[in-house]
Write a protein that holds these residues in place. Structure first.
Motif, short mmCIF file in Angstrom:
data_model
loop_
_atom_site.label_atom_id
_atom_site.label_comp_id
_atom_site.label_asym_id
_atom_site.label_seq_id
_atom_site.Cartn_x
_atom_site.Cartn_y
_atom_site.Cartn_z
N SER A 96 56.69 70.96 16.19
CA SER A 96 56.79 71.09 17.64
C SER A 96 56.42 69.81 18.37
CB SER A 96 55.90 72.24 18.13
OG SER A 96 56.32 73.47 17.60
N ILE A 97 56.13 68.73 17.63
CA ILE A 97 55.73 67.46 18.22
C ILE A 97 56.80 66.41 17.94
CG2 ILE A 97 53.99 65.63 18.24
CD1 ILE A 97 51.96 67.71 17.22
N ARG A 98 57.25 65.78 18.99
CA ARG A 98 58.13 64.60 18.87
C ARG A 98 57.32 63.40 19.32
NH1 ARG A 98 63.91 64.89 21.46
NH2 ARG A 98 64.43 65.44 19.31
N TRP A 99 57.32 62.35 18.50
CA TRP A 99 56.52 61.15 18.79
C TRP A 99 57.46 59.98 19.00
CZ3 TRP A 99 51.92 59.30 15.19
CH2 TRP A 99 51.17 58.35 15.88
N ILE A 100 57.48 59.48 20.23
CA ILE A 100 58.31 58.32 20.57
C ILE A 100 57.44 57.07 20.45
CG2 ILE A 100 59.65 57.16 22.36
CD1 ILE A 100 60.43 59.89 23.43
N LYS A 101 57.77 56.20 19.49
CA LYS A 101 56.94 55.03 19.19
C LYS A 101 57.78 53.75 19.37
CE LYS A 101 54.18 55.58 15.56
NZ LYS A 101 53.73 55.86 14.18
N PRO A 102 57.51 53.00 20.42
CA PRO A 102 58.23 51.73 20.60
C PRO A 102 57.94 50.73 19.49
CG PRO A 102 57.16 52.41 22.64
CD PRO A 102 56.63 53.29 21.56
N ARG A 103 56.72 50.78 18.95
CA ARG A 103 56.32 49.89 17.86
C ARG A 103 55.49 50.68 16.86
NH1 ARG A 103 53.33 44.67 20.10
NH2 ARG A 103 52.31 46.14 21.52
N GLU A 121 42.51 61.47 9.85
CA GLU A 121 43.47 61.43 10.95
C GLU A 121 44.85 61.01 10.46
OE1 GLU A 121 41.03 60.15 14.90
OE2 GLU A 121 40.88 58.77 13.21
N LEU A 122 44.86 60.02 9.58
CA LEU A 122 46.12 59.52 9.05
C LEU A 122 46.88 60.62 8.31
CD1 LEU A 122 47.67 56.76 8.72
CD2 LEU A 122 46.64 56.65 6.46
N GLU A 123 46.15 61.40 7.53
CA GLU A 123 46.79 62.48 6.78
C GLU A 123 47.47 63.47 7.73
OE1 GLU A 123 45.48 66.06 3.69
OE2 GLU A 123 44.05 64.49 4.25
N ARG A 124 46.80 63.77 8.83
CA ARG A 124 47.40 64.70 9.79
C ARG A 124 48.61 64.09 10.47
NH1 ARG A 124 43.18 68.82 12.55
NH2 ARG A 124 41.86 69.17 10.74
N LEU A 125 48.51 62.86 10.87
CA LEU A 125 49.61 62.22 11.60
C LEU A 125 50.88 62.14 10.76
CD1 LEU A 125 47.54 59.38 13.28
CD2 LEU A 125 48.64 61.27 14.47
N ARG A 126 50.72 61.98 9.48
CA ARG A 126 51.90 61.87 8.61
C ARG A 126 52.68 63.19 8.50
NH1 ARG A 126 49.11 57.88 4.09
NH2 ARG A 126 49.75 55.93 5.11
N LYS A 127 52.12 64.27 9.03
CA LYS A 127 52.84 65.54 9.03
C LYS A 127 53.88 65.60 10.15
CE LYS A 127 48.97 68.09 7.00
NZ LYS A 127 47.97 69.19 7.21
N ILE A 128 53.78 64.69 11.12
CA ILE A 128 54.76 64.66 12.22
C ILE A 128 55.99 63.90 11.73
CG2 ILE A 128 55.21 63.89 14.58
CD1 ILE A 128 52.20 64.06 15.09
N GLU A 129 57.09 64.59 11.60
CA GLU A 129 58.31 63.99 11.05
C GLU A 129 59.31 63.58 12.12
OE1 GLU A 129 59.85 66.76 8.22
OE2 GLU A 129 58.18 66.50 6.81
N ASP A 130 59.22 64.17 13.30
CA ASP A 130 60.16 63.85 14.38
C ASP A 130 59.66 62.63 15.14
OD1 ASP A 130 62.05 63.76 16.35
OD2 ASP A 130 61.60 65.75 17.19
N VAL A 131 59.94 61.46 14.58
CA VAL A 131 59.49 60.19 15.16
C VAL A 131 60.72 59.43 15.64
CG1 VAL A 131 58.29 58.02 14.73
CG2 VAL A 131 57.48 60.13 13.65
N VAL A 132 60.68 59.01 16.90
CA VAL A 132 61.82 58.31 17.52
C VAL A 132 61.47 56.83 17.64
CG1 VAL A 132 63.27 58.13 19.58
CG2 VAL A 132 62.48 60.38 18.78
N ARG A 133 62.34 55.97 17.11
CA ARG A 133 62.11 54.52 17.14
C ARG A 133 63.33 53.84 17.78
NH1 ARG A 133 57.78 53.78 13.79
NH2 ARG A 133 57.48 55.36 12.16
N LEU A 134 63.46 54.03 19.08
CA LEU A 134 64.57 53.42 19.82
C LEU A 134 64.06 52.55 20.97
CD1 LEU A 134 67.01 56.49 19.98
CD2 LEU A 134 67.25 54.44 18.56
#
Length: 475
Positions: A209-216, A286-299
């Motif tokens: 349910s989490i989308r993470w938009i990461k410019p870098r 924290e890193l282990e949890r963050l890696r569960k987010i698969e919907d990562v946008v790199r645009l």
């Protein structure tokens, strides 16, 4: 409205961590009087505006002012920081700075504090709410802690357009939403975005349910190597690892690869090369949890959010009115032109060594109190820009090594550095006989000089390549 007149030795503009640490050092090491002026209603700087679930990313033992401990020096037993020393949260930090102001600063009679007041320049400030203004006769110096003041999402508008009907909130507001959204869209790649993602996961939000938009993509420092007290020998070993890698690296990329292999540096996505390095610290939990987010946008960066799509530098992605968009993308710390920290009648607070900000801000106050000439002070404290890109880590660390050498000529400064709780390695002498410390000390002695020379070489090569890059692109 006519100005009231007052006199003070130092006029400190800003009652955040920098201003409080500097003032505390002046009070401890001189007989100076200090006037603190701050536009916020309470001491604590950006912590007054912070999102409710924020915590320090370094142990409480290293934060605040030198004379007043923060926290209880206990090891967390649950959560993503389990096994490491406690991290104060926003409420605790705000209470701490209020305690320092009202129980340490004001009772001695040498400090005056003007909250909710705007400094106008020219030694003048006004109340933000009342019909009062003041003109200050400053006998020694103005201390400007706002020169590199950053912007945080809580007090900054989103750096992108938001269409009517779109739910877009700063990080702090998600703790107060009343309806469960269809999706959480986290916008940003820095510490605020990371904290927000971790907090959502801790609230039992499904990673899907989490989308993470990461410019870098960012490098993060492993909290395992940032520990005080009984875990300090392990942190000292981390310093040895860094210096050895610096001495042996053949490029900036190779240096980061070596430090990642030793788990000193971490990244969320092992398949993406990070280009951002701001020195933030996370745990492996924290890193282990963050890696569960698969919907990562790199645009790239978000340009605008419409009701049905998000427009970015590199394209568009769908969204909906049932999604909450979380703005975590303020510009952060400023990167203005460097100027001398110490000048006639003025101190402009800027970083001058790597990491642990309260330690270096307090040290500036000690240097102001104990070193006579501005020329000598500036030799000890050449300013550097706040770190943002990978190469900034090298230049900041090189500055730290130079500062350590320069400080040896000033026994009073070296003595203070050994005693203050803010120095992450000040207490290492208590563990001199620990096997990890003995080994690390030998590695540091063996590699330090070579590391300094190699860092300078790598930075020169990197600068040369950056200058040649436009030429290559035109060919």
């Amino acid at each position: 409205m006519s100005d009231e007149t007052l006199e003070t030795d130092y006029l400190v503009v800003g009652a955040g961590a920098a201003g409080m640490a500097f003032a505390d050092a002046l009070l401890t090491h001189s007989d100076a009087t200090v006037t603190l002026v701050d536009r916020r209603h309470a001491p604590g700087g950006h912590w007054i505006d912070a999102y409710p679930y924020v915590r320090l990313h370094q142990p409480s033992a290293f934060y605040g002012v030198s004379s007043v401990p923060l926290g209880r020096d206990i090891v967390d037993t649950a959560g993503t920081n389990a096994g490491y020393y406690e991290l104060a949260g926003a409420d605790e930090i705000r209470a701490y700075f209020a305690h320092v102001m009202h129980d340490r600063f004001l009772p001695g009679g040498r400090v005056r504090y003007f909250p909710s007041s705007e400094y106008l320049g020219d030694d003048r400030f006004v109340s933000r709410f009342g019909q009062r203004s003041w003109k200050v006769r400053v006998r020694r110096k103005i201390v400007d802690t706002t020169y590199l003041e950053g912007a945080v999402p809580a007090t900054s508008a989103p750096p992108f357009e938001v269409a009517d009907g779109v739910c877009c909130v700063p990080a702090g507001d998600i703790a107060r939403i009343t309806q469960r959204p269809e999706r959480f869209v986290v916008i940003g790649a820095g510490k605020t975005a990371l904290d927000t993602c971790v907090w959502l996961l801790e609230q039992n939000v499904s990673p899907s349910s989490i989308r993470w938009i990461k410019p870098r993509e960012a490098w993060w420092m492993n909290r395992r190597f940032q520990q005080p007290l009984a875990q300090l020998p392990g942190s000292y070993r981390g310093m040895a690892i860094q210096l050895e890698a610096m001495a042996q690296a053949t490029s900036i990329e190779d240096l980061f690869a070596r430090l990642e292999a030793e788990e000193v540096f971490l990244r969320v996505d092992r398949g993406v090369a990070p280009s951002m390095f701001r020195g933030a610290v996370i745990s492996e939990g924290e890193l282990e949890r963050l890696r569960k987010i698969e919907d990562v946008v790199r645009l790239g960066h978000v340009r605008r959010i419409e009701r049905d799509e998000i427009v970015l530098d590199g394209g568009s992605i769908p969204t909906s009115e049932a999604s909450v968009h979380i703005h975590c993308s303020a510009r952060g710390l400023a990167r203005r032109p460097l100027r001398p920290i110490f000048e006639a009648g003025r101190v402009t607070v800027q970083p001058f060594l790597w990491g642990f900000v309260c330690y270096q801000f307090a040290m500036l106050g000690v240097i102001e109190a104990l070193v006579a000439s501005d020329e000598d002070k500036n030799r000890l404290c050449a300013p550097i820009a706040y770190w943002d890109e990978n190469a900034d880590y090298l230049s900041a660390f090189l500055s730290t090594l130079a500062h350590e050498r320069a400080r040896l000529a000033w026994p009073a400064l070296a003595g203070w550095a050994k005693e203050t709780r803010l120095n992450p390695f000040g207490a290492i002498g208590h563990y001199r006989d620990a096997p990890d410390v003995i080994d690390a000390r030998e590695r540091i002695k063996h590699h330090a000089a070579t590391a300094a020379g190699n860092l300078a070489r790598l930075l020169t090569t990197n600068a040369r390549q950056a200058q040649q890059a436009p030429l290559r692109s035109e060919e």
